[in-house]
Design a protein around this motif. Structure first.
Motif, PDB file in Angstrom:
ATOM      1  N   THR A 329       0.809  -1.224  -0.120  1.00  0.00           N
ATOM      2  CA  THR A 329       0.082  -0.028   0.038  1.00  0.00           C
ATOM      3  C   THR A 329       0.982   1.283   0.085  1.00  0.00           C
ATOM      4  O   THR A 329       1.623   1.645   0.805  1.00  0.00           O
ATOM      5  CB  THR A 329      -0.799  -0.094   1.208  1.00  0.00           C
ATOM      6  N   LEU A 330       0.589   2.043  -0.863  1.00  0.00           N
ATOM      7  CA  LEU A 330       1.410   3.372  -0.917  1.00  0.00           C
ATOM      8  C   LEU A 330       1.059   4.553   0.018  1.00  0.00           C
ATOM      9  O   LEU A 330      -0.310   4.467   0.444  1.00  0.00           O
ATOM     10  CB  LEU A 330       0.992   4.132  -2.358  1.00  0.00           C
ATOM     11  N   TYR A 363      -2.978   5.829  -8.905  1.00  0.00           N
ATOM     12  CA  TYR A 363      -2.876   4.931  -7.623  1.00  0.00           C
ATOM     13  C   TYR A 363      -3.495   5.893  -6.493  1.00  0.00           C
ATOM     14  O   TYR A 363      -3.393   7.041  -6.484  1.00  0.00           O
ATOM     15  CB  TYR A 363      -1.516   4.619  -7.083  1.00  0.00           C
ATOM     16  N   ARG A 364      -4.141   5.030  -5.643  1.00  0.00           N
ATOM     17  CA  ARG A 364      -4.449   5.759  -4.275  1.00  0.00           C
ATOM     18  C   ARG A 364      -3.426   6.049  -3.606  1.00  0.00           C
ATOM     19  O   ARG A 364      -2.684   5.233  -3.162  1.00  0.00           O
ATOM     20  CB  ARG A 364      -5.460   4.897  -3.725  1.00  0.00           C
ATOM     21  N   CYS A 365      -3.205   7.221  -2.919  1.00  0.00           N
ATOM     22  CA  CYS A 365      -2.164   7.622  -2.313  1.00  0.00           C
ATOM     23  C   CYS A 365      -2.616   8.931  -1.360  1.00  0.00           C
ATOM     24  O   CYS A 365      -2.875  10.128  -2.086  1.00  0.00           O
ATOM     25  CB  CYS A 365      -0.707   7.999  -2.828  1.00  0.00           C
ATOM     26  N   ARG A 417      -2.205  -3.864  -8.638  1.00  0.00           N
ATOM     27  CA  ARG A 417      -3.741  -4.143  -8.417  1.00  0.00           C
ATOM     28  C   ARG A 417      -4.211  -3.667  -6.801  1.00  0.00           C
ATOM     29  O   ARG A 417      -5.297  -3.096  -6.812  1.00  0.00           O
ATOM     30  CB  ARG A 417      -3.906  -5.680  -8.427  1.00  0.00           C
ATOM     31  N   ARG A 418      -3.175  -3.641  -6.124  1.00  0.00           N
ATOM     32  CA  ARG A 418      -3.603  -3.332  -4.604  1.00  0.00           C
ATOM     33  C   ARG A 418      -3.644  -1.667  -4.251  1.00  0.00           C
ATOM     34  O   ARG A 418      -4.375  -1.168  -3.450  1.00  0.00           O
ATOM     35  CB  ARG A 418      -2.591  -3.814  -3.669  1.00  0.00           C
ATOM     36  N   ASN A 419      -3.196  -0.826  -5.317  1.00  0.00           N
ATOM     37  CA  ASN A 419      -3.351   0.493  -5.185  1.00  0.00           C
ATOM     38  C   ASN A 419      -4.143   1.180  -6.333  1.00  0.00           C
ATOM     39  O   ASN A 419      -4.147   2.362  -6.214  1.00  0.00           O
ATOM     40  CB  ASN A 419      -1.927   0.928  -5.444  1.00  0.00           C
ATOM     41  N   ILE A 420      -4.486   0.561  -7.170  1.00  0.00           N
ATOM     42  CA  ILE A 420      -5.220   1.478  -8.530  1.00  0.00           C
ATOM     43  C   ILE A 420      -6.539   2.083  -7.823  1.00  0.00           C
ATOM     44  O   ILE A 420      -7.067   1.421  -7.144  1.00  0.00           O
ATOM     45  CB  ILE A 420      -5.442   0.401  -9.576  1.00  0.00           C
ATOM     46  N   VAL A 421      -6.799   3.117  -8.641  1.00  0.00           N
ATOM     47  CA  VAL A 421      -8.009   3.856  -8.284  1.00  0.00           C
ATOM     48  C   VAL A 421      -9.230   3.165  -8.660  1.00  0.00           C
ATOM     49  O   VAL A 421      -9.068   2.039  -9.730  1.00  0.00           O
ATOM     50  CB  VAL A 421      -8.000   5.190  -8.903  1.00  0.00           C
ATOM     51  N   VAL A 423     -13.879   3.268  -9.204  1.00  0.00           N
ATOM     52  CA  VAL A 423     -15.205   4.325  -9.396  1.00  0.00           C
ATOM     53  C   VAL A 423     -15.339   4.976  -7.964  1.00  0.00           C
ATOM     54  O   VAL A 423     -15.328   4.227  -6.892  1.00  0.00           O
ATOM     55  CB  VAL A 423     -16.387   3.590  -9.782  1.00  0.00           C
ATOM     56  N   GLY A 424     -15.645   6.139  -7.847  1.00  0.00           N
ATOM     57  CA  GLY A 424     -15.813   6.875  -6.620  1.00  0.00           C
ATOM     58  C   GLY A 424     -14.754   7.528  -6.231  1.00  0.00           C
ATOM     59  O   GLY A 424     -14.891   8.646  -5.215  1.00  0.00           O
ATOM     60  N   ASP A 425     -13.426   7.404  -6.440  1.00  0.00           N
ATOM     61  CA  ASP A 425     -12.216   8.080  -6.116  1.00  0.00           C
ATOM     62  C   ASP A 425     -12.098   9.331  -6.712  1.00  0.00           C
ATOM     63  O   ASP A 425     -12.634   9.637  -7.637  1.00  0.00           O
ATOM     64  CB  ASP A 425     -11.140   7.345  -6.402  1.00  0.00           C
ATOM     65  N   VAL A 426     -11.358  10.323  -6.000  1.00  0.00           N
ATOM     66  CA  VAL A 426     -11.224  11.633  -6.443  1.00  0.00           C
ATOM     67  C   VAL A 426      -9.763  12.010  -6.609  1.00  0.00           C
ATOM     68  O   VAL A 426      -9.110  11.575  -5.347  1.00  0.00           O
ATOM     69  CB  VAL A 426     -11.940  12.984  -5.760  1.00  0.00           C
ATOM     70  N   PHE A 427      -9.070  12.492  -7.576  1.00  0.00           N
ATOM     71  CA  PHE A 427      -7.582  12.845  -7.627  1.00  0.00           C
ATOM     72  C   PHE A 427      -7.515  14.136  -6.869  1.00  0.00           C
ATOM     73  O   PHE A 427      -8.040  15.255  -6.951  1.00  0.00           O
ATOM     74  CB  PHE A 427      -7.066  12.889  -8.910  1.00  0.00           C
ATOM     75  N   PRO A 428      -6.854  14.055  -5.622  1.00  0.00           N
ATOM     76  CA  PRO A 428      -6.728  15.185  -4.535  1.00  0.00           C
ATOM     77  C   PRO A 428      -6.045  16.577  -4.985  1.00  0.00           C
ATOM     78  O   PRO A 428      -6.063  17.524  -4.448  1.00  0.00           O
ATOM     79  CB  PRO A 428      -6.226  14.494  -3.110  1.00  0.00           C
TER      80      PRO A 428
END
Length: 796
Positions: A329-330, A363-365, A417-421, A423-428
């Motif tokens: 996880t990032l 990626y979610r970070c 796969r563990r970090n990709i964005v 549906v519903g995510d927002v790029f901060p």
């Protein structure tokens, strides 16, 4: 009065081909391009395919020095040469500062350019312009111009630009919009979210790496070419190979001293643009010469001029620090970029903004920072190039994801796969970065990236070749000097610039039930005219051949910001759909009166208007009735479309490569792209976009680079010396569409034009690392660079 239903106007039929009334008949189909026949037959379609009486030929004298002042310039001998009609220098035209970047008003690039200036800032910068009876006479006239230069110290390395005491490239007082010209700083960016310190403290692994990407050229088949003339109403006509005809008109108007109403810009077919023609590059010189002579003037770059005096991709040095937990996880990403904008700042800010807004958005970070300095140097000028900053960023982030995975003992596919964005995510960082103005926060409404990752890895044979994340490094039987590896990259892009891009459309119905479709959108050879016509045909229920397209003429078509930012299908297509729906509504109203039906229950398909009972009348009958019989009026509509949404397409790109460890030669065997671009309007043109983009991206990663000597002269400004891939050097290409339904796009469509550029080169670098165990953090991966890296690592 009541409308009759004469039998000859009615017919009964079943829905053809078993299709229901709501199923798509044109959109999503492999329709042929609307301009295919005329191009195959060689009919006059391009800028240079016209003959004009009295046409003069223009040539430009360019600087032999990287940095110099013009102390004296004497054009008397050139003017005296028979056949020469005009010689212009900085002494002959007004000193108007502007930007050549073809962007929406107010342009975010600095106004640091003049048509002709008393100072030259790179080898290839303009000194003088000539118009003569022939190109040969114009070239001879250039040799007769006497110029005395005061040669100045030059900056040829971006890392020297910000040093104390560095030569100042833009010391003139009238530059507008540059961050700090006295320090050679064209632009600076700083955006952040979360808490970096806390993010790195929470990480079990922190890596810091530096990556380098080169300056490369778009190399369109058709170089920049423009023809200007006065029409019969004393208006200046500019026929030019451009992606941005409306921006051309607005930007050159003050430069040449004419109001926009006295300028008409026509965009014919284009022989390739790839961003390089999102630039107001030669239209001003052509116009100045027509104004000076009263004659039509043509200016066309040679291939060498295209390399040196046109535009290219920004070279960058990227320093990326990344933190991750043991499970992959990032926790934090910190990216600093030093970018070289060359002698002028066209697209300096916005390209580099895109470097972060795309590569950090996959990626979610929770904790991120992006900082960037864009510096002036005395080298040829970069600008817009397909991908627009994203390919540079993805080389760093996607290389880093593999490096993190290796240190954590994870498969690179599983790490992603563990970090990709989702549906519903927002790029901060979106709102902070914007694109020359405050940005817009976008929630992801459609995302097929998990499926893209699954399908791309399956197609490249990932799980067989990299079981449990182990390196592939397969030796070839009987060829111990060869090693094979596979690599991948996950990427995203944008679909238009939210809150800024706008396009307009006008549609009218003809007597025979055909339609004239006029829009300002620009087809670069991508099939945009075809895709937009398909959208109209789908809504209007007619064949594609019943849509007559006329595009990109500032006098005749509605405004459109032009072809860039992967926006044509989304923005121009949105306006086409709106206008078509208005026309369809009017058709149903007329048909409803004829058929004595409620217009709301009628449907359009197969060239007719249908009632639920199966009765129908043809579109031609509707047109004739509205134009000639009763309540006569023209069925027509206009529409504009702008969106605060920018739905991102997503893709996974995978590469299998073979490395010769004796010579360093890299041969790519297979490239795969699984892409979510929403609903595909035309699979054939979309596949062409993907295969062409992957080809360009492979050149970026493997063999292309603009090289200079110690005086700032480009040493490989010709094909052959500048290596682009040939047809017989291409690997197997596999395209996989992952359909999603984007609620904000026309018929669910998202962009596909630029995303193919984004992931091939990092996937290639990852494949080479997989094959050899050696990580190379600079492209292109030329044999020499790979050979040296292998030797330094002790591999022989």
């Amino acid at each position: 009065m009541p409308y009759n239903k004469p039998e000859e106007m009615m017919r009964m039929a079943e829905h053809p081909e078993g299709l229901g009334p709501d199923e798509l008949r044109v959109v999503g189909k492999r329709e042929p391009k609307v301009d295919a026949v005329k191009l195959v037959l060689g009919k006059p379609a391009f800028t240079d395919d016209v003959e004009m009486r009295g046409l003069l030929h223009a040539k430009i004298l360019t600087s032999p020095h990287a940095h110099a002042r013009i102390k004296r310039i004497d054009t008397a001998k050139a003017k005296a040469l028979p056949g020469v009609h005009a010689v212009l220098t900085h002494e002959d035209i007004p000193p108007v500062r502007y930007t050549t970047a073809g962007q929406s008003y107010p342009e975010p690039s600095p106004a640091d350019t003049r048509s002709l200036d008393s100072k030259v800032r790179f080898v290839g910068d303009r000194v003088a312009a000539v118009a003569a009876e022939s190109a040969d006479i114009a070239r001879r006239a250039l040799d007769l111009i006497e110029v005395e230069y005061e040669v100045l110290p030059a900056i040829l390395n971006m890392e020297d630009a910000l040093k104390p005491g560095a030569p100042v490239i833009h010391d003139e007082p009238d530059v507008r919009g540059a961050k700090d010209p006295k320090r050679n700083l064209a632009a600076r960016i700083d955006a952040r979210c979360g808490d970096l310190q806390r993010g790195f403290a929470a990480a079990d692994l922190v890596l810091e790496r530096e990556y380098r990407v080169p300056q490369v050229q778009q190399t369109p088949l058709e170089t920049h070419v423009c023809i200007t003339w006065w029409d019969e109403d004393d208006r200046l006509v500019v026929r030019t190979s451009t992606q941005v005809p409306f921006h051309v008109r607005r930007i050159i108007a003050p430069v040449i001293g004419l109001p926009p109403k006295r300028i008409r810009v026509i965009k014919p077919r284009i022989g390739g643009g790839f961003g390089g023609k999102q630039e107001v590059l030669i239209e001003d010189i052509c116009a100045h010469l027509t104004i000076a002579t009263g004659r039509p003037v043509k200016l066309e770059y040679t291939r060498e001029e295209e390399f040196i005096s046109a535009r290219s991709r920004h070279p960058q040095i990227l320093r990326l620090k990344a933190g991750a937990r043991r499970d992959g996880t990032l926790t934090a990403l910190d990216l600093y970029v030093l970018a070289d904008t060359g002698a002028y700042g066209a697209h300096a800010l916005t390209v580099q903004v895109n470097t972060a807004s795309k590569s950090l958005a996959v990626y979610r970070c929770p904790n991120m920072r992006f900082q960037c300095d864009v510096v002036y140097t005395n080298k040829p000028v970069p600008g817009a190039f397909r991908g627009y900053g994203a390919p540079q960023g993805f080389f760093a982030t996607e290389s880093m994801m593999d490096e993190l995975a290796q240190h954590l003992g994870l498969s690179p596919a599983e790490m992603r796969r563990r970090n990709i964005v989702q549906v519903g995510d927002v790029f901060p960082l979106a709102a902070q970065l914007g694109e020359g103005r405050e940005g817009v926060e976008n929630t992801i409404l459609s995302c097929g990236l998990p499926q893209c990752l699954e399908l791309a890895t399956k197609a490249i044979g990932w799980h067989e070749k990299r079981a449990d994340g182990a390196p592939h490094r397969a030796a070839i039987p009987g060829k111990p000097h060869l090693r094979r590896g596979v690599g991948l990259a996950c990427v995203t892009h944008g679909t238009a610039i939210p809150g800024l891009d706008m396009g307009g459309t006008y549609i009218k119905m003809n007597d025979d039930g055909s339609f004239n479709l006029l829009f300002g959108g620009t087809d670069l050879g991508t099939g945009a005219d075809t895709v937009l016509a398909q959208i109209a045909a789908e809504v209007l229920g007619c064949r594609l051949s019943d849509i007559i397209v006329y595009a990109a003429d500032t006098d005749m078509t509605p405004f459109d910001k032009g072809a860039y930012a992967s926006s044509t299908t989304f923005i121009s297509g949105g306006s086409v759909k709106k206008a078509s729906e208005d026309v369809a509504r009017q058709i149903k109203e007329v048909a409803g009166r004829i058929m004595e039906e409620n217009p709301a229950v009628l449907s359009l398909h197969d060239g007719s208007v249908w009632s639920p009972s199966g009765e129908s009348i043809t579109l031609a009958q509707v047109a004739l009735h509205s134009l000639h019989l009763e309540d006569q009026h023209q069925i027509m509509a206009t529409a504009s479309h702008m969106s605060y949404k920018s739905p991102p397409p997503f893709a996974c790109q995978a590469v299998e490569a073979e490395v010769d460890i004796q010579t360093g030669e890299v041969r790519v065997l297979k490239m795969v792209m699984a892409v979510d671009c929403g609903r595909v309007i035309n699979p054939t043109t979309a596949e062409g976009q993907i295969e062409g983009g992957m080809t360009q991206a492979l050149g970026y990663g493997l063999c292309e680079e603009m090289l200079y000597d110690d005086e700032g002269r480009m040493v490989n400004a010709r094909f052959g010396d500048y290596k682009i891939l040939q047809a017989d050097e291409m690997p197997e290409l596999v395209t996989i569409f992952v359909p999603t339904d984007e609620p904000t796009g026309p018929f669910g469509a998202k962009a596909v034009a630029e995303i193919p550029m984004d992931g091939v080169h990092p996937a290639l670098a990852n494949a080479v690392a997989d094959a050899t165990g050696v990580r190379i953090r600079q492209i292109p991966l030329t044999p020499e660079r790979v050979w040296r890296a292998l030797r330094e690592a002790g591999i022989k």
